[in-house]
Design a protein around this motif. Structure first.
Motif, PDB file in Angstrom:
ATOM      1  N   UNK A  62       0.871  -1.172   0.000  1.00 49.67           N
ATOM      2  CA  UNK A  62       0.000   0.000   0.000  1.00 49.67           C
ATOM      3  C   UNK A  62       0.905   1.217   0.000  1.00 49.67           C
ATOM      4  N   UNK A  63       0.651   2.113  -0.964  1.00 50.40           N
ATOM      5  CA  UNK A  63       1.492   3.295  -1.155  1.00 50.40           C
ATOM      6  C   UNK A  63       0.647   4.573  -1.134  1.00 50.40           C
ATOM      7  N   UNK A  64       1.341   5.682  -1.012  1.00 48.52           N
ATOM      8  CA  UNK A  64       0.690   6.983  -1.164  1.00 48.52           C
ATOM      9  C   UNK A  64       0.295   7.148  -2.630  1.00 48.52           C
ATOM     10  N   UNK A  65      -0.536   8.133  -2.905  1.00 44.24           N
ATOM     11  CA  UNK A  65      -0.905   8.459  -4.293  1.00 44.24           C
ATOM     12  C   UNK A  65      -0.534   9.921  -4.559  1.00 44.24           C
ATOM     13  N   UNK A  66       0.709  10.253  -4.264  1.00 46.14           N
ATOM     14  CA  UNK A  66       1.198  11.600  -4.536  1.00 46.14           C
ATOM     15  C   UNK A  66       1.183  11.850  -6.036  1.00 46.14           C
ATOM     16  N   UNK A  67       0.861  13.064  -6.400  1.00 44.28           N
ATOM     17  CA  UNK A  67       0.799  13.434  -7.808  1.00 44.28           C
ATOM     18  C   UNK A  67       1.957  14.349  -8.156  1.00 44.28           C
ATOM     19  N   UNK A  68       2.159  14.519  -9.446  1.00 42.54           N
ATOM     20  CA  UNK A  68       3.141  15.486  -9.916  1.00 42.54           C
ATOM     21  C   UNK A  68       2.669  16.861  -9.470  1.00 42.54           C
ATOM     22  N   UNK A  69       3.565  17.816  -9.369  1.00 43.90           N
ATOM     23  CA  UNK A  69       3.216  19.169  -8.941  1.00 43.90           C
ATOM     24  C   UNK A  69       2.022  19.718  -9.719  1.00 43.90           C
ATOM     25  N   UNK A  70       1.103  20.369  -9.013  1.00 40.96           N
ATOM     26  CA  UNK A  70      -0.055  21.056  -9.585  1.00 40.96           C
ATOM     27  C   UNK A  70      -1.097  20.147 -10.222  1.00 40.96           C
ATOM     28  N   UNK A  71      -1.075  18.851  -9.960  1.00 41.43           N
ATOM     29  CA  UNK A  71      -2.100  17.948 -10.483  1.00 41.43           C
ATOM     30  C   UNK A  71      -2.964  17.469  -9.333  1.00 41.43           C
ATOM     31  N   UNK A  72      -4.247  17.309  -9.589  1.00 39.94           N
ATOM     32  CA  UNK A  72      -5.147  16.717  -8.615  1.00 39.94           C
ATOM     33  C   UNK A  72      -5.081  15.195  -8.751  1.00 39.94           C
ATOM     34  N   UNK A  73      -5.396  14.482  -7.671  1.00 39.41           N
ATOM     35  CA  UNK A  73      -5.389  13.029  -7.719  1.00 39.41           C
ATOM     36  C   UNK A  73      -6.559  12.552  -8.565  1.00 39.41           C
ATOM     37  N   UNK A  74      -6.270  11.615  -9.453  1.00 46.29           N
ATOM     38  CA  UNK A  74      -7.263  11.030 -10.337  1.00 46.29           C
ATOM     39  C   UNK A  74      -7.132   9.524 -10.146  1.00 46.29           C
ATOM     40  N   UNK A  75      -8.212   8.846  -9.817  1.00 50.99           N
ATOM     41  CA  UNK A  75      -8.121   7.433  -9.471  1.00 50.99           C
ATOM     42  C   UNK A  75      -7.674   6.541 -10.617  1.00 50.99           C
TER      43      UNK A  75
END
Length: 116
Positions: free
Chosen positions: A30-43
């Motif tokens: 199980x990991x984090x779902x960090x995104x690239x800078x300035x992006x919202x998380x998208x499943x």
């Protein structure tokens, strides 16, 4: 009003992992779902950062991968092209714990431990 997801630091991920309620089976992580800078998380994974932090591991995961470990994902291995739109999609198996979303991945989706 929905709050935007915020990327977790290694220290925050390690603190969360101390009381994390889920232990994945076999060779899953199980990991984090960090995104690239300035992006919202998208499943479906659009904007998912290659670098993530481990929160919990299954019993058959390489022993160097522990909670708090910074890892690099093989995003190419986790992706496909949508035949209808031609868009590039990264597939994750989301899990919600409290008010945060994390992801189950197979340890084979981890291409490296990031010691930087």
């Amino acid at each position: 009003m929905e709050e935007l997801a915020v990327n977790l630091t290694q220290e925050e991920a390690l603190a969360i992992s101390m009381n994390f309620p889920l232990e994945p089976a076999r060779n899953r992580v199980i990991i984090t779902v960090n995104t690239e800078e300035n992006d919202d998380i998208d499943l479906i994974g659009a904007g998912l950062s290659e670098t993530q932090f481990v929160l919990s591991t299954g019993p058959h995961v390489w022993d160097k991968i522990k909670p708090g470990t910074k890892v690099c994902l093989d995003l190419e291995k986790m992706s496909s092209t949508n035949p209808g739109t031609g868009s590039f999609e990264i597939h994750i198996d989301p899990v919600k714990v409290g008010d945060r979303v994390f992801a189950y991945v197979y340890d084979s989706s981890i291409k490296a431990i990031d010691n930087r």
